[in-house]
Design a protein around this motif. Structure first.
Motif, PDB file in Angstrom:
ATOM      1  N   GLN A  71       8.880  81.877  40.362  1.00 53.59           N
ATOM      2  CA  GLN A  71       7.547  82.184  39.830  1.00 53.59           C
ATOM      3  C   GLN A  71       7.368  81.605  38.433  1.00 53.59           C
ATOM      4  O   GLN A  71       6.280  81.128  38.079  1.00 53.59           O
ATOM      5  N   ALA A  72       8.425  81.631  37.619  1.00 55.68           N
ATOM      6  CA  ALA A  72       8.351  81.037  36.272  1.00 55.68           C
ATOM      7  C   ALA A  72       8.083  79.541  36.362  1.00 55.68           C
ATOM      8  O   ALA A  72       7.306  78.987  35.568  1.00 55.68           O
ATOM      9  N   MET A  73       8.714  78.888  37.326  1.00 51.80           N
ATOM     10  CA  MET A  73       8.473  77.458  37.543  1.00 51.80           C
ATOM     11  C   MET A  73       7.037  77.219  37.990  1.00 51.80           C
ATOM     12  O   MET A  73       6.371  76.288  37.506  1.00 51.80           O
ATOM     13  N   GLU A 125       7.841  72.966  52.336  1.00 52.30           N
ATOM     14  CA  GLU A 125       9.291  72.876  52.463  1.00 52.30           C
ATOM     15  C   GLU A 125       9.849  72.110  51.267  1.00 52.30           C
ATOM     16  O   GLU A 125       9.188  71.224  50.725  1.00 52.30           O
ATOM     17  N   MET A 126      11.056  72.446  50.886  1.00 46.57           N
ATOM     18  CA  MET A 126      11.724  71.750  49.793  1.00 46.57           C
ATOM     19  C   MET A 126      11.998  70.300  50.189  1.00 46.57           C
ATOM     20  O   MET A 126      12.655  70.040  51.194  1.00 46.57           O
ATOM     21  N   PRO A 127      11.492  69.315  49.415  1.00 46.63           N
ATOM     22  CA  PRO A 127      11.716  67.900  49.756  1.00 46.63           C
ATOM     23  C   PRO A 127      13.182  67.499  49.611  1.00 46.63           C
ATOM     24  O   PRO A 127      13.894  68.009  48.743  1.00 46.63           O
ATOM     25  N   ILE A 178      16.557  79.071  44.897  1.00 45.41           N
ATOM     26  CA  ILE A 178      15.482  79.111  43.903  1.00 45.41           C
ATOM     27  C   ILE A 178      14.435  78.039  44.207  1.00 45.41           C
ATOM     28  O   ILE A 178      13.228  78.316  44.233  1.00 45.41           O
ATOM     29  N   VAL A 179      14.894  76.821  44.427  1.00 40.48           N
ATOM     30  CA  VAL A 179      13.959  75.715  44.644  1.00 40.48           C
ATOM     31  C   VAL A 179      13.222  75.874  45.975  1.00 40.48           C
ATOM     32  O   VAL A 179      12.021  75.579  46.073  1.00 40.48           O
ATOM     33  N   LYS A 180      13.916  76.348  47.005  1.00 41.65           N
ATOM     34  CA  LYS A 180      13.245  76.598  48.287  1.00 41.65           C
ATOM     35  C   LYS A 180      12.147  77.646  48.137  1.00 41.65           C
ATOM     36  O   LYS A 180      11.041  77.492  48.686  1.00 41.65           O
ATOM     37  N   ARG A 181      12.420  78.714  47.383  1.00 43.46           N
ATOM     38  CA  ARG A 181      11.417  79.761  47.180  1.00 43.46           C
ATOM     39  C   ARG A 181      10.260  79.244  46.324  1.00 43.46           C
ATOM     40  O   ARG A 181       9.114  79.662  46.511  1.00 43.46           O
ATOM     41  N   PHE A 182      10.564  78.352  45.380  1.00 43.36           N
ATOM     42  CA  PHE A 182       9.522  77.744  44.565  1.00 43.36           C
ATOM     43  C   PHE A 182       8.535  76.985  45.450  1.00 43.36           C
ATOM     44  O   PHE A 182       7.312  77.163  45.349  1.00 43.36           O
ATOM     45  N   TYR A 183       9.046  76.171  46.346  1.00 43.16           N
ATOM     46  CA  TYR A 183       8.162  75.416  47.239  1.00 43.16           C
ATOM     47  C   TYR A 183       7.452  76.330  48.232  1.00 43.16           C
ATOM     48  O   TYR A 183       6.305  76.075  48.632  1.00 43.16           O
ATOM     49  N   LYS A 184       8.113  77.417  48.609  1.00 41.11           N
ATOM     50  CA  LYS A 184       7.494  78.366  49.536  1.00 41.11           C
ATOM     51  C   LYS A 184       6.255  79.003  48.917  1.00 41.11           C
ATOM     52  O   LYS A 184       5.300  79.361  49.623  1.00 41.11           O
ATOM     53  N   LEU A 185       6.245  79.130  47.577  1.00 42.93           N
ATOM     54  CA  LEU A 185       5.069  79.672  46.891  1.00 42.93           C
ATOM     55  C   LEU A 185       3.851  78.773  47.081  1.00 42.93           C
ATOM     56  O   LEU A 185       2.713  79.209  46.901  1.00 42.93           O
ATOM     57  N   ALA A 190      17.750  85.866  39.802  1.00 43.57           N
ATOM     58  CA  ALA A 190      17.362  84.462  39.680  1.00 43.57           C
ATOM     59  C   ALA A 190      16.411  84.032  40.788  1.00 43.57           C
ATOM     60  O   ALA A 190      15.385  83.395  40.530  1.00 43.57           O
ATOM     61  N   VAL A 191      16.747  84.370  42.029  1.00 42.50           N
ATOM     62  CA  VAL A 191      15.901  83.922  43.138  1.00 42.50           C
ATOM     63  C   VAL A 191      14.580  84.684  43.190  1.00 42.50           C
ATOM     64  O   VAL A 191      13.616  84.234  43.817  1.00 42.50           O
TER      65      VAL A 191
END
Length: 352
Positions: A247-249, A290-292, A279-286, A241-242
C-alpha cells in the motif's frame, strides 16, 4: 530543474561465506535447547525461504565507515563532481563501526564525519550526519536530500547506506545466516539533465511493531556475558511487510501520477526472497494485475541481507550492467521500497 541521482557506487566485501560454511554451527532454540533437525535440513529450509546461497563479509581490518568510503569514492567519480561542492553527507547505518572482537558500536565521531575525513573534504559547510532508520535508511536519506535541495539549502548531497551485520549476529541463532556486509552510495543533486524523484512516502509503526527487531542475548545459555545481538520476530515482520509495504508503494505511485504500466523495475530491500516476491505480487494485485516477469532485480542469492546497503548496491549493479538480464535506461520509471526496524517503511518513485 529536476532533483535526481547523478552518481552511484558500491562496495562488495571480499569474504564469501556459503551456506555450507554453517554446517558445523550449533544452532539453538530461543530457550537454549538444540534443534531436532540436523544442520543440513535447517540450511536447506533457510535457502528455500530466503533465497540466500552465499553472503559477503568484510575483512577483519575494515569497518562500516571504510566500506562506505570506498562506495562514496565511486559515486563521486561516477557523478563527475568536485567533492568540495557537497553540501551534505547523509550516512544511513544502524550499529556504527563494530570492530572484530568488540561488543560496542563506535559512533564517536559519527560515521558520516569519518567518511568526510577519509574523503579529505576541507569545506566546513559540508555537513555530515548519521541517520538511524533501520533497513529503509538509505531511502530515507535520499528523501531528506531531496527535501534539502528542493528547499534551496543544498545543491549536492552524498547519501550512503552501509553496514557490517556479520559482527552483531548470534552464531547460535539460525537467523544469523541472513545477514551480510556491504555499502552503497549515491549523489543526489539538482540539474536539467538528471533523473527525477517524482514522489515519496514514509511511515513509522511503533505500537506493538516497535520491537519486531531488537537487541537480545545469545541463545546459548553458557555464553551469557552481557553481549547483545540483532534479533527478530521473523513471522511478525513477514506479516507486517506484506500487509503495509504494498500500500505504501501504491500511495507513492498514485501520488506521482505515473500509471503502473510505466514502471520498469522495483528495487526492493533484499530481506527475504519469498517476502519480497509476496510484497510485489500484492502491490500489483492492488491494481488487479499480475506481477510482470523480471520486474524485481534480486541480489540476495549471492549478497545476503546487508540492511541499508541492499538497495543502493542493487541499483548501482543494475545501472552499470552488472546483473544478468537486468538493465535500466534513461527515462525509465522505477520504484525504491523498503521495510525495517521501527517498524519503518518507505518508497520512492523515480525517473532514471
Amino acid at each position: 530543474m529536476n532533483i535526481g541521482i547523478t552518481g552511484t557506487g558500491s562496495y562488495l566485501p571480499s569474504v564469501v561465506t556459503k551456506n555450507s560454511d554453517f554446517k558445523n554451527h550449533e544452532f539453538l532454540n530461543e530457550d537454549g535447547t538444540p534443534f531436532k533437525h540436523q544442520n543440513e535440513v535447517i540450511i536447506q529450509k533457510f535457502q528455500s525461504i530466503t533465497g540466500i546461497r552465499e553472503r559477503r563479509y568484510a575483512e577483519d581490518k575494515l569497518n562500516t565507515s571504510q566500506l562506505a568510503f570506498f562506495a562514496a569514492e565511486k559515486a563521486i567519480a561516477d557523478a563527475k563532481i568536485d567533492k568540495e561542492e557537497l553540501d551534505y553527507i547523509i550516512f544511513a547505518h544502524n550499529f556504527g563501526d563494530v570492530s572484530v572482537g568488540k561488543i560496542q558500536g563506535d559512533t564517536l565521531p559519527s560515521l558520516a564525519t569519518r567518511v568526510k575525513h577519509q574523503l579529505q573534504i576541507k569545506n566546513p559547510r559540508c555537513v555530515a550526519y548519521d541517520l538511524l532508520f533501520g533497513c529503509p535508511g538509505w531511502i530515507e536519506g535520499v528523501i531528506q536530500a531531496h527535501a534539502f535541495i528542493k528547499s534551496g539549502i543544498a545543491n549536492k548531497c552524498l547519501v550512503i547506506g552501509a553496514e557490517t551485520l556479520s559482527r552483531i549476529v548470534d552464531k547460535h541463532d539460525r537467523d544469523s545466516m541472513i545477514y551480510s556486509d556491504g555499502a552503497g552510495a549515491t549523489i543526489v543533486e539538482a540539474g536539467e539533465n538528471v533523473g527525477q524523484i517524482l514522489s515519496h512516502n514514509s511511515a513509522t509503526y511503533a505500537d506493538e511493531e516497535a520491537y519486531f527487531l531488537y537487541y537480545g542475548e545469545s541463545y546459548s545459555k553458557t555464553a551469557q556475558d552481557g553481549t547483545r545481538y540483532i534479533k527478530m520476530y521473523g513471522r511478525k515482520i513477514y506479516e507486517f511487510a506484506v500487509t503495509y509495504v504494498p500500500q505504501a508503494m501504491k500511495d507513492s505511485l498514485d501520488k506521482s501520477g505515473i500509471p503502473i504500466t510505466e514502471v520498469k523495475k522495483i528495487f526492493i530491500h533484499q530481506a527475504n526472497e519469498k517476502m519480497d516476491e509476496a510484497i510485489v505480487k500484492r502491490f500489483y494485485k492492488l491494481y488487479n494485475m499480475e506481477m510482470p516477469h523480471g520486474i524485481m532485480p534480486m541480489s540476495i542469492e549471492k549478497l545476503g541481507n546487508s540492511s541499508v546497503a541492499t538497495i543502493p548496491t542493487l541499483f548501482d549493479m543494475v545501472k552499470n550492467g552488472k546483473m544478468e538480464n537486468q538493465s535500466i535506461k534513461k527515462g525509465d520509471v522505477v520504484i525504491f521500497a523498503s521495510v525495517g526496524a521501527g517498524m519503518n517503511i518507505n518508497a520512492i518513485v523515480y525517473r532514471v
